[in-house]
Design an enzyme around this catalytic site. Structure first.
Site, PDB file in Angstrom:
ATOM      1  N   HIS A  86      29.457  35.802  42.055  1.00 61.36           N
ATOM      2  CA  HIS A  86      29.570  36.131  40.628  1.00 61.36           C
ATOM      3  C   HIS A  86      28.618  35.241  39.819  1.00 61.36           C
ATOM      4  O   HIS A  86      28.434  34.063  40.148  1.00 61.36           O
ATOM      5  CB  HIS A  86      31.017  35.937  40.165  1.00 61.36           C
ATOM      6  N   GLU A 162      26.006  43.659  37.976  1.00 59.71           N
ATOM      7  CA  GLU A 162      26.465  43.070  36.718  1.00 59.71           C
ATOM      8  C   GLU A 162      25.287  42.388  36.013  1.00 59.71           C
ATOM      9  O   GLU A 162      24.974  41.231  36.325  1.00 59.71           O
ATOM     10  CB  GLU A 162      27.548  42.022  36.974  1.00 59.71           C
TER      11      GLU A 162
HETATM   12  P1  PGA Z   1      33.570  41.328  31.544  1.00 58.04           P
HETATM   13  O1  PGA Z   1      33.481  40.572  32.942  1.00 58.04           O
HETATM   14  O2  PGA Z   1      34.158  42.685  31.830  1.00 58.04           O
HETATM   15  O3  PGA Z   1      34.447  40.482  30.682  1.00 58.04           O
HETATM   16  O4  PGA Z   1      32.186  41.435  31.037  1.00 58.04           O
HETATM   17  C1  PGA Z   1      32.998  41.212  34.081  1.00 58.04           C
HETATM   18  C2  PGA Z   1      32.724  40.189  35.131  1.00 58.04           C
HETATM   19  O5  PGA Z   1      32.247  39.092  34.788  1.00 58.04           O
HETATM   20  O6  PGA Z   1      32.983  40.413  36.324  1.00 58.04           O
END
Ligand code: PGA
Length: 247
Positions: A86, A162
């Site tokens: 992450h 992401e």
């Molecule tokens: P968020 O987080 O939906 O608050 O943007 C997603 C993540 O960091 O996995």
């Protein structure tokens, strides 16, 4: 097909009681709930439909690794999925070489890694091709421990795209468009066919909420979403689940 909705609770909530209430309210099929480590046993006891995930795992089973929690220990606690790589962990100094070891370690213990990749704002500012090159480098490095000859089964690895600049509903960010996100998912899928002879299962993550979930989840390139902030609000999270169920 019902989409996979992963709840990344990050370092929330504050108490076990709140975690249990949140888990009960979020318990649905095709959902994966990833609580902080201390709440895993209590959440495991109440989940009837959702699967259990963790937010990190050290490779292996036991060892002299003060402060770490192993993939084997998590498996024994009922965990099936683990978020790895992450961007918030990368920001704390986690490098691709460590992530690669965690991916192979988790896979060896029978956990399903949810590998997070995505470019920071500074890279995206240089254009989409630069973002693709960044994501490609991360993916190839993070999956380098998995032999190319041993076909990765799509269901044994989830990749969450992401874009770092789109994460966290609390920040004043620019939204990613579902079109660009889907283009990156196509790119990831093509890459995995070449690099690992594997079909990739790709999720989208980056401030997915009740309002925008359908626009990302409707794209066939995405098998689901990784949800942070919105997963802490049961009413909002239910809407996200519903958006993934009705496709
Ligand atoms: P968020 O987080 O939906 O608050 O943007 C997603 C993540 O960091 O996995």
């Amino acid at each position: 097909m019902k989409k996979i909705i992963v709840a990344n609770w990050k370092m929330h909530p504050r108490t076990e009681k709140e975690a249990v209430a949140l888990a009960r309210a979020s318990d649905a099929t095709s959902v994966v709930i990833c609580p902080p480590f201390p709440f895993i046993p209590a959440v495991a006891r109440v989940l009837k439909r959702a699967a259990l995930g963790a937010q990190n795992a050290f490779p292996g089973t036991t060892g002299a690794k003060t402060g770490e929690v192993s993939a084997g220990e998590l498996k024994s606690a009922g965990v099936r999925y683990v978020i790895l790589g992450h961007s918030e962990r990368r920001a704390e100094g986690e490098r691709d070489a460590q992530i690669a070891k965690k991916i192979t370690g988790a896979t060896a213990e029978g956990l399903i890694p949810i590998l997070c990749v995505g470019e920071p704002a500074s890279v995206r500012a240089k254009g989409f091709t630069a973002a693709q090159a960044y994501v490609k480098k991360q993916l190839l490095a993070d999956l380098s421990g998995l032999a190319q000859s041993s076909k990765l089964k799509a269901q044994n690895l989830l990749i969450a795209y992401e874009p770092v600049w789109a994460i966290s509903t609390t920040k004043n960010h620019k939204d990613e468009t579902p079109e660009d996100a889907a283009r990156m998912a196509q790119f990831i899928k093509k890459l995995l066919v070449v690099s690992h002879k594997s079909k990739a299962t790709v999720l989208y993550g980056g401030s997915v909420n009740a309002k925008n979930a359908a626009s990302f989840l409707a794209r066939p390139e995405f098998s689901g979403a990784l949800v942070g902030g919105a997963s802490l609000n049961p009413a909002e999270f239910k809407k996200v689940i519903k958006a993934g169920a009705s496709l």
